[in-house]
Motif scaffolding. Structure first.
Motif, PDB file in Angstrom:
ATOM      1  N   TRP A  80       0.999  -1.147  -0.110  1.00 16.87           N
ATOM      2  CA  TRP A  80      -0.144  -0.018   0.098  1.00 16.87           C
ATOM      3  C   TRP A  80       0.930   1.183  -0.023  1.00 16.87           C
ATOM      4  O   TRP A  80       0.605   2.271  -0.806  1.00 16.87           O
ATOM      5  CB  TRP A  80      -0.847  -0.073   1.259  1.00 16.87           C
ATOM      6  N   ARG A  81       2.026   1.450   0.667  1.00 16.23           N
ATOM      7  CA  ARG A  81       2.772   2.517   0.962  1.00 16.23           C
ATOM      8  C   ARG A  81       3.614   2.571  -0.563  1.00 16.23           C
ATOM      9  O   ARG A  81       3.973   3.596  -0.989  1.00 16.23           O
ATOM     10  CB  ARG A  81       4.049   2.155   2.041  1.00 16.23           C
ATOM     11  N   GLY A  82       3.939   1.506  -1.096  1.00 18.83           N
ATOM     12  CA  GLY A  82       4.559   1.452  -2.503  1.00 18.83           C
ATOM     13  C   GLY A  82       3.712   2.110  -3.499  1.00 18.83           C
ATOM     14  O   GLY A  82       4.113   3.235  -4.347  1.00 18.83           O
ATOM     15  N   ALA A  83       2.455   1.482  -3.428  1.00 15.21           N
ATOM     16  CA  ALA A  83       1.374   2.327  -4.640  1.00 15.21           C
ATOM     17  C   ALA A  83       1.238   3.801  -4.299  1.00 15.21           C
ATOM     18  O   ALA A  83       0.956   4.545  -5.174  1.00 15.21           O
ATOM     19  CB  ALA A  83       0.036   1.538  -4.251  1.00 15.21           C
ATOM     20  N   GLN A  84       1.198   4.282  -2.836  1.00 13.69           N
ATOM     21  CA  GLN A  84       0.972   5.513  -2.450  1.00 13.69           C
ATOM     22  C   GLN A  84       2.184   6.539  -2.991  1.00 13.69           C
ATOM     23  O   GLN A  84       1.917   7.311  -3.558  1.00 13.69           O
ATOM     24  CB  GLN A  84       0.836   5.728  -0.896  1.00 13.69           C
ATOM     25  N   GLU A  85       3.341   5.804  -2.890  1.00 12.89           N
ATOM     26  CA  GLU A  85       4.468   6.750  -3.504  1.00 12.89           C
ATOM     27  C   GLU A  85       4.457   6.928  -4.877  1.00 12.89           C
ATOM     28  O   GLU A  85       4.926   7.747  -5.539  1.00 12.89           O
ATOM     29  CB  GLU A  85       5.943   5.907  -3.052  1.00 12.89           C
ATOM     30  N   ALA A  86       4.133   5.768  -5.623  1.00 14.22           N
ATOM     31  CA  ALA A  86       4.074   5.676  -7.062  1.00 14.22           C
ATOM     32  C   ALA A  86       2.879   6.847  -7.498  1.00 14.22           C
ATOM     33  O   ALA A  86       3.273   7.724  -8.506  1.00 14.22           O
ATOM     34  CB  ALA A  86       3.738   4.316  -7.653  1.00 14.22           C
ATOM     35  N   GLN A  87       1.963   6.874  -6.790  1.00  6.90           N
ATOM     36  CA  GLN A  87       0.893   7.607  -7.088  1.00  6.90           C
ATOM     37  C   GLN A  87       1.128   9.236  -6.996  1.00  6.90           C
ATOM     38  O   GLN A  87       0.883  10.032  -7.801  1.00  6.90           O
ATOM     39  CB  GLN A  87      -0.391   7.345  -6.497  1.00  6.90           C
ATOM     40  N   ARG A  88       1.862   9.271  -5.843  1.00  8.52           N
ATOM     41  CA  ARG A  88       2.417  10.716  -5.660  1.00  8.52           C
ATOM     42  C   ARG A  88       3.377  11.117  -6.721  1.00  8.52           C
ATOM     43  O   ARG A  88       3.455  12.291  -7.006  1.00  8.52           O
ATOM     44  CB  ARG A  88       3.256  10.782  -4.235  1.00  8.52           C
ATOM     45  N   ARG A  89       4.257  10.398  -7.201  1.00  9.52           N
ATOM     46  CA  ARG A  89       5.130  10.608  -8.253  1.00  9.52           C
ATOM     47  C   ARG A  89       4.532  11.010  -9.591  1.00  9.52           C
ATOM     48  O   ARG A  89       4.709  11.886 -10.145  1.00  9.52           O
ATOM     49  CB  ARG A  89       6.348   9.526  -8.358  1.00  9.52           C
ATOM     50  N   ARG A  90       3.623   9.983  -9.777  1.00  6.26           N
ATOM     51  CA  ARG A  90       2.598  10.682 -11.258  1.00  6.26           C
ATOM     52  C   ARG A  90       2.027  11.797 -10.976  1.00  6.26           C
ATOM     53  O   ARG A  90       1.823  12.595 -11.796  1.00  6.26           O
ATOM     54  CB  ARG A  90       1.893   9.261 -11.390  1.00  6.26           C
ATOM     55  N   ARG A  91       1.383  12.117  -9.734  1.00  9.29           N
ATOM     56  CA  ARG A  91       0.518  13.521  -9.712  1.00  9.29           C
ATOM     57  C   ARG A  91       1.667  14.628  -9.582  1.00  9.29           C
ATOM     58  O   ARG A  91       1.347  15.465 -10.253  1.00  9.29           O
ATOM     59  CB  ARG A  91       0.032  13.444  -7.978  1.00  9.29           C
ATOM     60  N   ILE A  92       2.841  14.352  -9.195  1.00  6.11           N
ATOM     61  CA  ILE A  92       3.852  15.408  -9.303  1.00  6.11           C
ATOM     62  C   ILE A  92       4.114  15.634 -10.715  1.00  6.11           C
ATOM     63  O   ILE A  92       4.336  16.826 -11.520  1.00  6.11           O
ATOM     64  CB  ILE A  92       5.035  15.364  -8.439  1.00  6.11           C
ATOM     65  N   GLU A  93       4.514  14.636 -11.467  1.00  3.37           N
ATOM     66  CA  GLU A  93       4.787  14.661 -12.778  1.00  3.37           C
ATOM     67  C   GLU A  93       3.652  15.342 -13.737  1.00  3.37           C
ATOM     68  O   GLU A  93       3.899  16.054 -14.694  1.00  3.37           O
ATOM     69  CB  GLU A  93       5.182  13.277 -13.380  1.00  3.37           C
ATOM     70  N   LYS A  94       2.392  14.889 -13.294  1.00  3.65           N
ATOM     71  CA  LYS A  94       1.277  15.393 -14.235  1.00  3.65           C
ATOM     72  C   LYS A  94       1.073  17.049 -13.902  1.00  3.65           C
ATOM     73  O   LYS A  94       0.958  17.939 -14.659  1.00  3.65           O
ATOM     74  CB  LYS A  94      -0.058  14.843 -13.670  1.00  3.65           C
TER      75      LYS A  94
END
Length: 509
Positions: free
Chosen positions: A373-387
């Motif tokens: 769950w924490r890994g998915a949260q970190e990946a989602q955070r990175r995608r949001r920053i890139e967007k």
């Protein structure tokens, strides 16, 4: 029998009547004071001189049965019984009579609602009257009510008590007692004995479940011994009735007292209590853990916000009893996935948690779920920053392209035509001679306007090729003469921004 004692004999309250005694009920009047008459200025009774005489009136109301609470309300106590007398006993010791609800709760062991019920019964029976009514305002300190201990007029009439108002200008509640009828003396003596005795309740520091189990064990003849209402255990002299409820309590030997090694059990208990809890709070039980988990879920899960905490606690009771934390529940919800549209959060949570405690039945499995769950949260955070970064790079400029495709095509054709015209003129200028950069060319007004318009259109799309070619081919002075300082400065700024990694410009050739 004189004229005063005759009505008193009719209204004299007898002891507690039997269930089938219906004739006594008919002759005894009802005792009730409405709310408007519960103030000292509107009361028909008289102020009691001291707590002893007031307790006589309290016991008279309790044993007469003239006041029946359930005739005036559908909730609360059913009769004026020992509990009300116990509350009145605490009030008789106060001077002035200004008790707070918290004080009576602490002294009697009753709940706040029960204390309010019994105070209302004392007012309705004419035994208390408001002097000042307390207030409870949110954000401010609560003020306790101040009462006057009153003796009802029915008590004086029933016992044949004679009163007189010594000062005619004084209010009627200041009447003083001058005598009593012969028929009421015996009852007054018996009420005096009751008023001199104190009702004592055992103060056992036990939970209600323990008290119930102890009472059942005593009723069945087991090891538990029920404590009677009259027993009062004292550590030095034993109990008041000759029996002890402790059973195994004994004094310490004199050798331990002389050496100073003896410590009382009270100090040991107090130390045990102080060390058994952390940060001033007792450890939570099963229900407390359920409510804590439900509260955390309503705060951390987006589609559970606004839901009832008790309902969420009941839905998550299985995982709460299994020792799950809110983080573990969030990890499980990530593995299961949620719906895009949630109509009822508690129902969806019940479905998602139906098999949680059986699938993730070990702490190791729950730890792996948390890691995923924490890994998915970190990946989602990175995608949001890139967007967000891509959106800022795309829409950072002041001018934006129109949405219509027809306008796009017209703009492209116009820009292409201007570029072709300006390039042809520039090529002609360059073909006229190989200047060193300081050569001046003679241009008419139309050609100069066409070149500037082409340069302006190129700058609007980020194209600085025309101006740069002029600067490199004809020199900066000639470029300034043709295009002007504003266009040259803007082209320079666009070149600097284009070389930055944070900006991207695309334009047609």
């Amino acid at each position: 029998m004189n004229a005063v004692a005759a009505p008193a004999a009719v209204m004299l309250p007898a002891p507690r009547r039997a269930v089938d005694d219906t004739e006594a009920v008919a002759v005894l009047p009802a005792l009730f004071v409405p709310e408007a008459s519960q103030w000292l200025s509107t009361s028909s009774g008289r102020i009691a001189g001291e707590g002893y005489s007031w307790m006589q009136a309290v016991h008279w109301v309790a044993e007469s049965g003239l006041y029946k609470p359930r005739q005036h309300r559908s909730h609360g106590p059913r009769s004026f019984g020992p509990t009300t007398v116990r509350v009145a006993q605490e009030l008789a010791e106060l001077f002035p009579c200004r008790p707070g609800i918290e004080y009576l709760v602490r002294r009697t062991g009753l709940s706040e609602r029960s204390v309010e019920y019994h105070l209302g019964m004392l007012r309705e029976a004419g035994l208390l009257a408001y002097i000042v009514r307390g207030t409870r305002v949110r954000g401010e300190r609560a003020l306790a009510s101040e009462f006057a201990r009153m003796v009802p007029l029915e008590f004086d009439v029933a016992l044949g008590i004679r009163t007189v108002l010594r000062d005619e200008a004084a209010p009627a509640y200041t009447r003083a007692v001058t005598g009593i009828a012969e028929t009421g003396r015996e009852l007054m003596a018996r009420l005096g004995k009751k008023a001199s005795r104190k009702l004592r309740w055992p103060r056992l520091k036990m939970s209600p479940k323990a008290l119930l189990a102890d009472a059942r064990a005593g009723a069945d003849g087991g090891a538990g011994t029920a404590v009677s209402a009259g027993s009062r255990c004292t550590p030095m002299g034993g109990s008041a009735d000759g029996s002890s409820s402790a059973g195994t309590t004994s004094l310490p030997p004199e050798t331990r007292l002389a050496s100073g090694a003896y410590k009382s059990s009270n100090s040991e208990k107090s130390k045990g209590k102080a060390g058994g809890r952390k940060s001033g709070r007792w450890p939570s039980n099963d229900v407390g853990r359920r409510y804590q988990l439900g509260r955390e879920l309503t705060q951390q899960v987006e589609w559970l916000r606004g839901c009832s905490v008790p309902r969420i606690s009941w839905v998550a009771r299985a995982v709460a009893d299994a020792g799950w934390s809110a983080t573990e529940v969030l990890a499980w919800l990530h593995l299961r996935g949620t719906a895009q549209t949630v109509y009822r959060g508690s129902g969806l949570l019940a479905v998602l948690l139906s098999t949680a405690e059986t699938v993730l039945d070990t702490p190791a499995k729950r730890a792996d779920a948390i890691a995923q769950w924490r890994g998915a949260q970190e990946a989602q955070r990175r995608r949001r920053i890139e967007k967000v970064r891509a959106d800022r790079e795309r829409y950072d400029g002041d001018w934006q392209l129109p949405q219509s495709r027809a306008v796009h095509s017209e703009m492209d054709s116009a820009i292409a035509q201007l570029k072709s015209t300006s390039r042809a003129v520039l090529q002609r200028l360059l073909d006229d001679g190989e200047g060193s950069g300081s050569t001046s060319y003679e241009l008419d007004v139309q050609e100069l306007a066409g070149i500037r318009a082409a340069a302006q259109a190129g700058l609007e799309t980020g194209d600085t090729t025309l101006i740069n070619d002029t600067v490199h081919g004809c020199g900066l002075g000639e470029a300034v003469r043709v295009y002007g300082k504003d266009l040259i400065r803007r082209a320079h700024q666009l070149d600097r921004v284009r070389r930055s990694s944070l900006s991207t410009y695309a334009y047609g050739a």
